[in-house]
Scaffold this motif. Structure first.
Motif, PDB file in Angstrom:
ATOM      1  N   HIS A  66      44.789  53.992  33.312  1.00 37.03           N
ATOM      2  CA  HIS A  66      44.132  54.080  32.005  1.00 37.03           C
ATOM      3  C   HIS A  66      45.100  54.581  30.941  1.00 37.03           C
ATOM      4  O   HIS A  66      45.791  55.575  31.162  1.00 37.03           O
ATOM      5  N   SER A 179      34.272  48.270  34.898  1.00 34.70           N
ATOM      6  CA  SER A 179      34.900  47.284  34.021  1.00 34.70           C
ATOM      7  C   SER A 179      35.019  45.927  34.707  1.00 34.70           C
ATOM      8  O   SER A 179      35.069  45.829  35.932  1.00 34.70           O
ATOM      9  N   ASP A 217      36.847  42.003  46.381  1.00 35.58           N
ATOM     10  CA  ASP A 217      37.892  41.899  45.377  1.00 35.58           C
ATOM     11  C   ASP A 217      39.156  41.295  45.985  1.00 35.58           C
ATOM     12  O   ASP A 217      39.308  41.254  47.195  1.00 35.58           O
TER      13      ASP A 217
HETATM   14  O1  TXA Z   1      35.191  50.841  35.010  1.00 36.85           O
HETATM   15  C1  TXA Z   1      36.119  51.037  35.783  1.00 36.85           C
HETATM   16  O2  TXA Z   1      36.988  50.173  36.012  1.00 36.85           O
HETATM   17  C2  TXA Z   1      36.190  52.398  36.505  1.00 36.85           C
HETATM   18  C3  TXA Z   1      36.487  53.466  35.438  1.00 36.85           C
HETATM   19  C4  TXA Z   1      36.716  54.819  36.046  1.00 36.85           C
HETATM   20  O3  TXA Z   1      37.581  53.066  34.655  1.00 36.85           O
HETATM   21  N1  TXA Z   1      37.167  52.388  37.531  1.00 36.85           N
HETATM   22  C5  TXA Z   1      36.993  51.707  38.702  1.00 36.85           C
HETATM   23  O4  TXA Z   1      38.002  51.901  39.632  1.00 36.85           O
HETATM   24  O5  TXA Z   1      36.038  51.020  38.934  1.00 36.85           O
HETATM   25  P1  TXA Z   1      37.841  51.608  41.178  1.00 36.85           P
HETATM   26  O6  TXA Z   1      39.032  52.224  41.810  1.00 36.85           O
HETATM   27  O7  TXA Z   1      36.546  52.079  41.656  1.00 36.85           O
HETATM   28  O8  TXA Z   1      38.010  50.068  41.313  1.00 36.85           O
HETATM   29  C6  TXA Z   1      39.312  49.537  41.199  1.00 36.85           C
HETATM   30  C7  TXA Z   1      39.369  48.152  41.771  1.00 36.85           C
HETATM   31  C8  TXA Z   1      39.979  48.118  43.155  1.00 36.85           C
HETATM   32  O9  TXA Z   1      39.064  48.401  44.170  1.00 36.85           O
HETATM   33  C9  TXA Z   1      40.473  46.690  43.219  1.00 36.85           C
HETATM   34  O10 TXA Z   1      39.390  45.880  43.594  1.00 36.85           O
HETATM   35  C10 TXA Z   1      40.830  46.381  41.775  1.00 36.85           C
HETATM   36  O11 TXA Z   1      40.275  47.387  40.994  1.00 36.85           O
HETATM   37  N2  TXA Z   1      42.281  46.407  41.563  1.00 36.85           N
HETATM   38  C11 TXA Z   1      43.053  47.434  41.134  1.00 36.85           C
HETATM   39  N3  TXA Z   1      44.339  47.082  41.072  1.00 36.85           N
HETATM   40  C12 TXA Z   1      44.394  45.809  41.473  1.00 36.85           C
HETATM   41  C13 TXA Z   1      45.460  44.865  41.649  1.00 36.85           C
HETATM   42  N4  TXA Z   1      46.726  45.172  41.381  1.00 36.85           N
HETATM   43  N5  TXA Z   1      45.132  43.639  42.078  1.00 36.85           N
HETATM   44  C14 TXA Z   1      43.846  43.307  42.344  1.00 36.85           C
HETATM   45  N6  TXA Z   1      42.811  44.146  42.209  1.00 36.85           N
HETATM   46  C15 TXA Z   1      43.081  45.374  41.791  1.00 36.85           C
END
Ligand code: TXA
Ligand code: MG
Length: 346
Positions: A66, A179, A217
């Protein structure tokens, strides 16, 4: 013990204290417009490791970074492909872009991938915190791994009390679901997770976007245990999702509720305001998420309602499916995951 500290404005002293903790490598939970996040300095691998430990999250699941403003984005520097510029201009917004991982971001953040999620949250407290910390903040949703995402400080406390220093409390989050995640490193770009920014809006900037239909995902390619993501966002009780026309769905849920009650199984029903007359049954924990014509409210209340079902200690949750336009696509995605494949077509 974890402290819950109410914050009322972007210049609240608590924000500076939280920013200091982040700079010292500690974890702080904070509100965003989507859900509460569990933050750490994204440029400090040791701090980021604490996120995985606190959540019980496997290190194969990448985090979102972020930023507070474009200046910070350029300082790292993150590289936005030109095709993504139109969408990025919507920031701050419930939108995460998958971009190339800059060398300053430790591989732990992105679970070893050479891409990383990037987002500018649309919340004054989140933006003030990141700005005060002066570094990009890695933050997953602030729940224990595979549990329902937190939309209030109390939810964070219930999941993570004792394992983090501080929770900034700015009340209930406005969007209520995470998001939207768009991979702009691929051609065509791909929607990896529907979320708070609608597909219809994203399409106006990326007309050729490909929607990933799987119930997981893209990151599950990096996950060692397949199928894990299908059980993401789960409440403790099993959930059955009913899909079909209004009449048939109500009939099917009523029958299933009766059958369970007869067997002494306690039942929760998650439905719409329009279902109340048919489904607010005796001995059932009934929750109307909102009107079928107001999917934003249904999205906002979804996770809190799943947690309410847990507190009511229902043995089984019967949920109706909702229309899939606007916020509806993300609602469907989260309900499918909560159902872990348990879907009944009527
Ligand atoms: O609304 C949101 O996005 C919230 C708030 C806190 O910002 N955050 C969120 O993070 O939902 P989290 O960690 O619960 O979900 C992140 C997801 C991972 O599980 C994965 O599916 C995807 O984002 N992700 C992150 N980095 C990635 C990458 N380099 N390639 C593909 N998917 C990715
Ligand atoms: Mg999450």
């Amino acid at each position: 013990m974890t402290r819950i500290v109410p914050v009322h404005s972007a210049d609240d002293p608590a924000i500076y204290e939280a920013a200091r903790l982040l700079r010292e490598g500690e974890l702080v939970a904070f509100p965003t417009e989507t859900v509460y996040g569990l933050g750490a300095n994204a440029l400090n691998a040791e701090a980021v490791a604490k996120i995985f430990a606190a959540k019980g999250r496997p290190s194969t699941d990448p985090l979102i970074v972020h930023v507070s403003d474009l200046d910070m984005l350029r300082r790292v520097p993150f590289d936005l492909p030109s095709a993504a510029e139109g969408l990025a201009a919507l920031w701050p917004a419930p939108l995460t872009l998958i971009v190339k991982r800059p060398s300053a971001v430790p591989t732990l953040v992105s679970a070893g991938l050479d891409t990383v999620g990037l987002r500018m949250p649309d919340h004054p407290i989140a933006l003030a915190l990141i700005r005060a910390a002066g570094v990009p903040i890695a933050a997953p949703s602030a729940n224990r791994f595979a549990h329902t995402s937190p939309t209030s400080a109390q939810h964070v406390y219930d999941d993570l009390n004792g394992s983090i220093a501080m929770i900034l409390d700015a009340g209930v989050t406005a969007v209520g679901i995470e998001s939207s995640i768009v991979d702009v490193t691929s051609d065509p770009p791909r929607l990896l997770r529907p979320g708070g920014l609608s597909l219809e809006t994203i399409r106006t900037y990326l007309p050729d976007i490909q929607v990933m239909e799987r119930h997981s995902d893209a990151s599950d390619e990096a996950m060692t245990a397949p199928g894990m993501l299908l059980k993401h966002y789960s409440p403790d009780a099993p959930l059955i999702l009913f899909e079909g026309d209004n009449y048939s769905v109500r009939e099917a849920i009523r029958l299933e509720a009766d059958r369970n009650l007869t067997e002494g199984v306690s039942v929760g029903i998650l439905a719409a305001e329009e279902d109340r007359a048919a489904l607010d049954l005796p001995d059932v924990h009934f929750i109307a998420l909102g009107s079928l014509t107001d999917l934003a409210t249904i999205a906002q209340r979804l996770y809190a309602s799943l947690r309410e079902m847990e507190q009511a200690q229902v043995d089984i949750i019967l949920a109706r499916a909702f229309p899939t336009k606007g916020h509806g696509l993300a609602i469907r995605d989260r309900l499918l995951r909560a159902a872990a494949g348990n879907v009944i077509q009527v």
